[in-house]
Write a protein that holds these residues in place. Structure first.
Motif, short mmCIF file in Angstrom:
data_model
loop_
_atom_site.label_atom_id
_atom_site.label_comp_id
_atom_site.label_asym_id
_atom_site.label_seq_id
_atom_site.Cartn_x
_atom_site.Cartn_y
_atom_site.Cartn_z
N GLY A 46 20.39 -4.28 2.65
CA GLY A 46 19.91 -5.30 1.83
C GLY A 46 18.62 -5.48 1.84
O GLY A 46 18.26 -6.75 0.49
N MET A 47 18.24 -5.53 2.60
CA MET A 47 16.17 -6.12 1.83
C MET A 47 15.56 -5.41 2.13
O MET A 47 14.18 -5.51 2.23
CB MET A 47 16.58 -6.89 3.63
CG MET A 47 16.68 -8.57 3.99
SD MET A 47 17.03 -8.62 5.01
CE MET A 47 15.48 -10.16 5.40
N GLU A 48 15.90 -3.99 1.52
CA GLU A 48 14.35 -2.92 1.54
C GLU A 48 13.79 -3.42 -0.01
O GLU A 48 12.63 -2.70 0.91
CB GLU A 48 15.72 -1.63 1.39
CG GLU A 48 16.46 -1.35 2.34
CD GLU A 48 17.95 -1.41 2.10
OE1 GLU A 48 19.04 -1.11 3.03
OE2 GLU A 48 17.98 -2.78 1.85
N GLN A 49 14.16 -3.71 -0.47
CA GLN A 49 13.28 -4.31 -1.66
C GLN A 49 12.52 -4.96 -1.81
O GLN A 49 11.14 -5.70 -2.24
CB GLN A 49 14.00 -4.45 -3.09
CG GLN A 49 14.51 -2.78 -3.19
CD GLN A 49 14.02 -1.52 -3.56
OE1 GLN A 49 12.51 -2.33 -3.67
NE2 GLN A 49 13.96 -0.97 -3.34
N LEU A 50 12.19 -5.78 -0.49
CA LEU A 50 11.63 -7.31 0.21
C LEU A 50 9.94 -6.81 0.25
O LEU A 50 9.48 -7.52 -0.52
CB LEU A 50 12.04 -7.99 1.60
CG LEU A 50 11.38 -8.76 1.94
CD1 LEU A 50 11.57 -10.09 0.61
CD2 LEU A 50 11.82 -10.08 3.35
N ALA A 51 10.03 -5.22 1.04
CA ALA A 51 8.36 -4.98 1.02
C ALA A 51 7.82 -4.94 -0.56
O ALA A 51 6.82 -4.36 -0.38
CB ALA A 51 8.46 -4.09 1.81
N MET A 52 8.62 -4.76 -1.39
CA MET A 52 8.14 -4.21 -2.62
C MET A 52 6.99 -5.02 -3.42
O MET A 52 7.04 -5.81 -4.76
CB MET A 52 9.12 -3.88 -4.09
CG MET A 52 9.49 -2.22 -3.00
SD MET A 52 7.89 -0.82 -2.80
CE MET A 52 7.69 -0.80 -4.31
N TYR A 53 7.82 -6.82 -3.03
CA TYR A 53 7.52 -8.32 -3.53
C TYR A 53 6.12 -8.39 -3.27
O TYR A 53 5.17 -7.92 -2.12
CB TYR A 53 8.51 -9.33 -3.30
CG TYR A 53 9.47 -9.51 -3.76
CD1 TYR A 53 10.75 -8.43 -2.60
CD2 TYR A 53 10.01 -10.20 -3.90
CE1 TYR A 53 11.58 -8.66 -3.04
CE2 TYR A 53 11.62 -10.45 -5.04
CZ TYR A 53 12.20 -10.22 -4.14
OH TYR A 53 13.60 -9.63 -5.11
N GLN A 54 5.56 -9.36 -4.42
CA GLN A 54 3.71 -9.62 -4.16
C GLN A 54 4.02 -10.56 -2.81
O GLN A 54 4.24 -11.34 -2.71
CB GLN A 54 4.01 -9.64 -5.26
CG GLN A 54 2.95 -9.55 -6.95
CD GLN A 54 2.48 -10.44 -7.26
OE1 GLN A 54 2.95 -11.00 -8.77
NE2 GLN A 54 1.47 -9.35 -8.02
N SER A 55 3.38 -10.32 -2.07
CA SER A 55 3.10 -10.70 -0.64
C SER A 55 1.55 -11.08 -0.36
O SER A 55 0.64 -10.71 -1.37
CB SER A 55 3.68 -9.88 0.88
OG SER A 55 2.31 -8.48 0.86
N VAL A 56 1.65 -11.88 0.41
CA VAL A 56 -0.29 -12.51 0.63
C VAL A 56 -0.03 -12.42 2.69
O VAL A 56 0.26 -12.90 2.72
CB VAL A 56 -0.11 -13.85 -0.03
CG1 VAL A 56 -1.39 -14.57 0.51
CG2 VAL A 56 -0.27 -13.84 -0.66
#
Length: 571
Positions: free
Chosen positions: A108-118
């Motif tokens: 369910g969290m697979e897309q988390l790495a695609m968010y803009q990160s810092v």
């Protein structure tokens, strides 16, 4: 319930970093929910979920291994993130030192790495926080607004004063602007060289024949590129460090230190990516086979790399274009040297440069999406193949079990036929050893019909044989030999079982196993007879049971084989 703009999600191990981030955002004017300070009585989950729903942004603080526990459905960080994703909140992951995205993301969290990160560290905390603020959708909040008005005279005086100060400050800013342009120009020169290496590798890859596997040219090209990029490293690593005063002067031209840092980040990413692409090519050409999907993946990564390099270039032009012409000396010195960048130069507005960057980012994301889809399809195909293999393995084991039952020792039959049953089981043992050897060489899923499984059934047959024919003296030697077979040491031999009645042998003993005759491997009696027919003299290698272990022994061929009884060990 109190209204918040930003929700801070963190693990207790990262409390200090999360607290520092929350403090910084509060000081900047955002209404921040930080649960250790602001939780009130009442159902814990209902309050948290309600706050998340009311916030615009969710800041997720990720120390090393932060997502490991998120595979547990009851983990609170997992619940917070999934609830934020469900309500389409603007999630900003902050990656602390040492954090890496796991290869297998929690469900369910697979897309988390695609968010803009810092990426955040102590040394670049201010830069990281400025980037975080630039990603926030929330607006800063002030409880009271300054309502006093200055008189027209004072206002006019301030305007004149500000204009004069601006003129002075802009003059003072020119050396800083030149320093920034020179620094970025060097970085873009390195990026151009990296693109040249990427182009060289891509062109050689496009000629690569995946059928004939001629690896020499592509391997040579790969080594050339690796040697080249090793020379670029000293120019890749340094980043520009500006004081608060220099950052202020730079901002007078609408440029922030985060803009300049983005060029450094782009280049460092390009340097890492070309290394990973080289590793991928190396893995492919040294692998057993190259699938068309593997070849296509590498080709697409070369294209994505070119797009990323062009994005860096347009980001560089956008910054240089905002700075005074007197500071652009570094740009004019290197622009004619670029061979792998677009022809576009200065003169566009900020929006046009941004469009060029976004266009390349979109194209890169599109390619990566198709690549991900291809990988998913390959994974699905592999899954189907594995299911088929599992089914085949189950059928193989079932058939083997049925054969084992048919091979049971029958005391009502002749001893020779019962020994034949043992040699048939030995053939199954040899086959299981060969299958294990092939699986290890290919890196395939191991066959469930293991040599150890077959050896257990072999020992049962030998136990029964020994019980029904208690006078035989060679069962222990055979048992030791089959243990060696299971370890892939021997695949056959001829067992000495007896001597002619009333006769003895000067060298051989009952239980000896002949495995070589004059250097020729002997797997069965037919091979021994053929070797003996070539020459009755020479040297023979045999295995003899001593202290429950088979020990190799090489002796001159002793002759008198006519009085010796032999049995095959493998059918």
């Amino acid at each position: 319930m109190k209204k918040y703009d930003v929700f801070i999600s963190y693990r207790r191990s990262s409390y200090e970093s999360a607290n520092l981030i929350a403090t910084r955002l509060k000081a900047a004017g955002y209404r921040v929910f930080f649960d250790l300070e602001t939780m009130r009585s009442g159902p814990f989950n209902e309050q948290l979920f309600s706050v998340i729903e009311g916030c615009v942004d969710v800041v997720l603080v990720l120390p090393p291994d932060a997502l490991d526990r998120c595979h547990n459905e009851e983990d609170w960080v997992r619940k917070e993130v999934l609830h934020a994703m469900k309500h389409k909140k603007n999630i900003i992951p902050i990656l602390l030192n040492g954090f890496k995205w796991p290869e297998v993301m929690p469900k369910g969290m697979e897309q988390l790495a695609m968010y803009q990160s810092v990426a955040a560290s102590i040394d670049f905390f201010d830069l990281a926080m400025e980037r975080v603020e630039s990603y926030l959708n929330s607006r800063k909040y002030t409880r009271a607004r300054v309502a006093a008005r200055w008189s027209a005279f004072v206002a006019m005086a301030l305007i004149v004063l500000c204009c004069a100060a601006m003129l002075i400050f802009r003059t003072l800013a020119k050396p800083v602007c030149k320093q920034v342009v020179d620094h970025m120009s060097l970085k873009v020169c390195v990026a151009d060289l990296l693109l040249a290496d990427n182009k060289l590798l891509a062109e050689e890859w496009s000629k690569y024949d995946i059928e004939n596997r001629d690896n020499e040219k592509i391997a040579l090209c790969k080594n050339i590129v690796r040697n080249n990029i090793a020379e670029y490293l000293p120019s890749v690593e340094p980043t520009i460090n500006l004081s608060a005063w220099q950052r202020f002067l730079l901002s007078l031209y609408g440029v922030h230190d985060t803009d300049v840092a983005s060029v450094d980040i782009y280049l460092q990413s390009m340097y890492s990516e070309i290394g990973r692409n080289l590793d991928l090519v190396g893995q492919l050409i040294t692998g057993k086979t190259i699938l068309p999907s593997d070849y296509d993946m590498a080709t697409k990564l070369f294209k994505v790399y070119q797009l990323n390099g062009e994005s860096l270039y347009y980001t560089y032009l956008q910054i240089v274009n905002q700075l005074p012409d007197s500071s652009r000396e570094g740009y004019y010195e290197v622009v004619a040297m670029f061979e792998n960048m677009p022809d576009t130069g200065l003169g566009l507005n900020r929006i046009d440069y941004t469009k060029q960057v976004e266009r390349r980012k979109s194209e890169s994301e599109r390619i990566m999406d198709t690549l991900k889809q291809s990988i998913d399809e390959v994974k699905d195909e592999i899954f189907v193949q594995e299911q088929q293999i599992d089914s085949m393995y189950r059928a193989m084991v079932d058939k083997y079990r049925a054969n084992v039952k048919r091979l049971a020792i029958n005391p009502e039959e002749e001893m020779g036929y019962n020994w034949y049953r043992i040699t048939v089981q030995a053939s199954a043992l040899a086959l299981s050893v060969e299958m294990r050897r092939d699986d290890l060489a290919a890196g395939d899923k191991p066959n469930p019909l293991t040599p150890q499984m077959v050896l257990v059934d072999m020992n049962r047959l030998l136990d029964d044989f020994s019980r029904y024919y208690s006078d035989v003296q060679y069962v222990d030697a055979a048992r030791a030999f089959y243990r060696q077979m299971a370890e892939d040491n021997y695949m056959g031999g001829v067992l000495i079982t007896q001597f002619a009645e009333g006769k003895t042998h000067d060298v051989y003993k009952v239980g000896d196993i002949i495995v070589e005759w004059n250097g020729e491997r002997v797997k069965n009696l037919s091979q021994l007879q053929a070797a003996y027919a070539k020459s009755a003299t020479g040297r023979v290698k045999l295995l003899r049971l001593e202290d429950a272990k088979l020990k190799p022994l090489t002796i001159p061929a002793p002759g008198r084989e006519d009085i010796v009884g032999f049995l095959d060990l493998v059918n």
